[in-house]
Design a protein around this motif. Structure first.
Motif, PDB file in Angstrom:
ATOM      1  N   VAL A  82     -52.993  27.489 -39.731  1.00 54.35           N
ATOM      2  CA  VAL A  82     -51.988  27.850 -40.884  1.00 54.35           C
ATOM      3  C   VAL A  82     -50.772  27.538 -41.226  1.00 54.35           C
ATOM      4  O   VAL A  82     -49.696  27.568 -41.929  1.00 54.35           O
TER       5      VAL A  82
ATOM      6  N   ILE B 286     -49.183  25.473 -43.872  1.00 56.64           N
ATOM      7  CA  ILE B 286     -49.300  26.045 -45.403  1.00 56.64           C
ATOM      8  C   ILE B 286     -48.074  26.081 -46.143  1.00 56.64           C
ATOM      9  O   ILE B 286     -48.754  25.797 -47.038  1.00 56.64           O
TER      10      ILE B 286
ATOM     11  N   LEU C 254     -56.122  32.959 -47.915  1.00 57.90           N
ATOM     12  CA  LEU C 254     -56.633  33.876 -46.671  1.00 57.90           C
ATOM     13  C   LEU C 254     -57.657  34.931 -46.891  1.00 57.90           C
ATOM     14  O   LEU C 254     -58.394  35.117 -46.243  1.00 57.90           O
TER      15      LEU C 254
END
Length: 130
Positions: free
Chosen positions: A56, A59, A70
């Motif tokens: 991540v 992200i 998530l």
């Protein structure tokens, strides 16, 4: 001929080939979430792996959209008998996930209920048996 860029790439980690890695290179739109969930579910079911590592780092800024993505990936993984582990989470994202009550295991840490693999206690010669 062109195609839309992929929001998340499922790859196999070169250092540990039995680990599935889902790389989220940028903010994921709601339209991309079902495809990512299907990919996670299919990979877990076909490989028998216990978890997918979700990278991540790219992200974007932590927000409720990232939490939603998530949470949906974790739900898809659990339905397939697996879990999601986070790689490179921003501290602000970790704090936000904790705030909303979502607990993700970071990559490389054993779960609390399991001992770390390969750990052995060393015994010195002459120690009294327990």
């Amino acid at each position: 001929m062109s195609s839309a860029p992929l929001a998340g790439l499922l790859t196999v980690d070169a250092t540990t080939p039995d680990v599935l890695v889902l790389v989220l290179p940028g903010p994921v739109t709601r339209d991309e979430v079902p495809r990512l969930c299907d990919d996670v579910r299919a990979r877990l079911e076909s490989t028998g792996a216990g978890f997918v590592v979700c990278d991540v780092a790219g992200i974007g800024p932590p927000g409720l959209a990232a939490v939603d993505v998530l949470a949906r990936l974790e739900l898809a993984a659990r339905r397939a008998g697996g879990r999601i582990r986070l790689r490179n989470p921003d501290p602000a994202l970790r704090a936000l996930l904790d705030l909303v009550g979502l607990r993700f295991e970071p990559e490389g840490q054993a779960e609390e209920r399991e001992p770390a693999g390969g750990v052995q206690e060393e015994v010195e010669p002459g120690d009294a048996p327990l």
